[in-house]
Scaffold this motif. Structure first.
Motif, PDB file in Angstrom:
ATOM      1  N   ASP A  34       0.719  -1.171  -0.069  1.00  0.00           N
ATOM      2  CA  ASP A  34      -0.076  -0.100   0.033  1.00  0.00           C
ATOM      3  C   ASP A  34       0.792   1.206   0.060  1.00  0.00           C
ATOM      4  N   PRO A  35       1.057   1.703  -1.054  1.00  0.00           N
ATOM      5  CA  PRO A  35       2.076   2.886  -1.264  1.00  0.00           C
ATOM      6  C   PRO A  35       1.796   4.214  -0.463  1.00  0.00           C
ATOM      7  N   ILE A  36       2.749   4.749  -0.028  1.00  0.00           N
ATOM      8  CA  ILE A  36       2.511   6.180   0.825  1.00  0.00           C
ATOM      9  C   ILE A  36       1.560   6.968  -0.056  1.00  0.00           C
ATOM     10  N   SER A  37       0.845   7.699   0.795  1.00  0.00           N
ATOM     11  CA  SER A  37      -0.196   8.654  -0.335  1.00  0.00           C
ATOM     12  C   SER A  37       0.462   9.819   0.048  1.00  0.00           C
ATOM     13  N   GLU A  38       0.203  11.060  -0.851  1.00  0.00           N
ATOM     14  CA  GLU A  38       0.760  12.140  -0.440  1.00  0.00           C
ATOM     15  C   GLU A  38       0.383  12.568   0.797  1.00  0.00           C
ATOM     16  N   LYS A  39      -0.973  12.551   1.277  1.00  0.00           N
ATOM     17  CA  LYS A  39      -1.419  12.803   2.478  1.00  0.00           C
ATOM     18  C   LYS A  39      -0.421  12.170   3.555  1.00  0.00           C
ATOM     19  N   ASP A  40      -0.295  11.088   3.628  1.00  0.00           N
ATOM     20  CA  ASP A  40       0.607  10.351   4.637  1.00  0.00           C
ATOM     21  C   ASP A  40       2.023  11.101   4.664  1.00  0.00           C
ATOM     22  N   LEU A  41       2.799  11.301   3.265  1.00  0.00           N
ATOM     23  CA  LEU A  41       3.707  11.878   3.371  1.00  0.00           C
ATOM     24  C   LEU A  41       3.802  13.371   3.872  1.00  0.00           C
ATOM     25  N   GLU A  42       2.890  13.987   3.668  1.00  0.00           N
ATOM     26  CA  GLU A  42       2.589  15.724   4.216  1.00  0.00           C
ATOM     27  C   GLU A  42       2.876  15.365   5.733  1.00  0.00           C
ATOM     28  N   ILE A  43       1.862  14.340   6.326  1.00  0.00           N
ATOM     29  CA  ILE A  43       2.058  14.438   7.472  1.00  0.00           C
ATOM     30  C   ILE A  43       3.316  14.238   8.117  1.00  0.00           C
ATOM     31  N   MET A  44       4.041  13.279   7.485  1.00  0.00           N
ATOM     32  CA  MET A  44       5.431  12.781   7.959  1.00  0.00           C
ATOM     33  C   MET A  44       6.452  14.107   7.941  1.00  0.00           C
ATOM     34  N   TYR A  45       6.335  14.617   6.851  1.00  0.00           N
ATOM     35  CA  TYR A  45       6.895  16.191   6.920  1.00  0.00           C
ATOM     36  C   TYR A  45       6.583  16.912   7.683  1.00  0.00           C
ATOM     37  N   PHE A  46       5.197  17.103   7.966  1.00  0.00           N
ATOM     38  CA  PHE A  46       4.984  18.303   9.165  1.00  0.00           C
ATOM     39  C   PHE A  46       5.664  17.877  10.557  1.00  0.00           C
ATOM     40  N   LEU A  47       5.655  16.517  10.767  1.00  0.00           N
ATOM     41  CA  LEU A  47       6.159  16.128  12.022  1.00  0.00           C
ATOM     42  C   LEU A  47       7.683  16.235  12.194  1.00  0.00           C
ATOM     43  N   SER A  48       8.350  15.834  10.782  1.00  0.00           N
ATOM     44  CA  SER A  48       9.808  15.793  10.690  1.00  0.00           C
ATOM     45  C   SER A  48      10.417  16.856  10.448  1.00  0.00           C
ATOM     46  N   GLY A  49       9.628  17.915   9.739  1.00  0.00           N
ATOM     47  CA  GLY A  49      10.198  18.988   9.194  1.00  0.00           C
ATOM     48  C   GLY A  49      11.142  19.118   7.933  1.00  0.00           C
ATOM     49  N   SER A  50      11.225  17.813   7.450  1.00  0.00           N
ATOM     50  CA  SER A  50      12.165  17.668   6.341  1.00  0.00           C
ATOM     51  C   SER A  50      12.098  16.556   5.611  1.00  0.00           C
ATOM     52  N   TYR A  51      11.630  16.446   4.180  1.00  0.00           N
ATOM     53  CA  TYR A  51      11.540  15.206   3.213  1.00  0.00           C
ATOM     54  C   TYR A  51      13.069  14.339   3.253  1.00  0.00           C
ATOM     55  N   GLU A  52      14.076  15.288   3.540  1.00  0.00           N
ATOM     56  CA  GLU A  52      15.583  14.532   3.635  1.00  0.00           C
ATOM     57  C   GLU A  52      15.597  13.571   4.883  1.00  0.00           C
ATOM     58  N   ALA A  53      14.959  14.111   5.809  1.00  0.00           N
ATOM     59  CA  ALA A  53      15.178  13.170   7.074  1.00  0.00           C
ATOM     60  C   ALA A  53      14.219  11.844   6.886  1.00  0.00           C
ATOM     61  N   LEU A  54      13.139  11.959   6.173  1.00  0.00           N
ATOM     62  CA  LEU A  54      12.567  10.626   5.797  1.00  0.00           C
ATOM     63  C   LEU A  54      13.046   9.775   4.600  1.00  0.00           C
ATOM     64  N   PHE A  55      14.312  10.351   3.919  1.00  0.00           N
ATOM     65  CA  PHE A  55      14.864   9.576   2.776  1.00  0.00           C
ATOM     66  C   PHE A  55      15.783   8.855   3.155  1.00  0.00           C
ATOM     67  N   SER A  56      15.866   7.508   2.456  1.00  0.00           N
ATOM     68  CA  SER A  56      16.968   6.712   2.814  1.00  0.00           C
ATOM     69  C   SER A  56      18.105   6.702   1.729  1.00  0.00           C
ATOM     70  N   LYS A  57      19.102   7.005   2.367  1.00  0.00           N
ATOM     71  CA  LYS A  57      20.401   7.202   1.507  1.00  0.00           C
ATOM     72  C   LYS A  57      20.984   5.805   1.232  1.00  0.00           C
TER      73      LYS A  57
END
Length: 116
Positions: A34-57
């Protein structure tokens, strides 16, 4: 709603899930099925403050696409996470409006403490 975003085929995620208290009230979200929705990702971004923090290098695609040699912006991180589940650093817990990203021992110990 408390939630965990994980990959069912990931040994590390399975090991972490197995260590969770049995009475947790987490909603489990397998990001491959069940791929991540834009809404789910926006919530994660709001809580983390950064997409980079959510990104796996550590993702295989990160290396194979030679992204490590490119200057990525927050918009790039967002785009890649939405394009392919492997770019999300796993697991991601959202518990009581706080986010815990990744599988570091410190992070998992905090999650276990909050869930106990």
């Amino acid at each position: 709603m408390n939630k965990i975003y994980y990959l069912a085929s990931c040994d590390t995620c399975r090991k972490i899930i197995k260590s969770l208290p049995k009475n947790n009230d987490l909603v489990f979200h397998d990001i491959k099925q069940d791929p991540i929705s834009e809404k789910d990702l926006e919530i994660m971004y709001f809580l983390s403050g950064s997409y980079e923090a959510l990104f796996s290098k550590k993702a295989q695609l990160y290396k194979s696409m030679d992204l490590k040699n490119k200057s990525l912006t927050e918009d790039d991180y967002r785009k890649y996470i939405l394009e392919h589940y492997t770019f999300l650093s796993r697991p991601v817990f959202i518990i009581e409006n706080k986010i815990y990203i990744g599988n570091s021992q410190k992070n998992i110990l905090e999650v276990l403490k909050v869930l106990s």
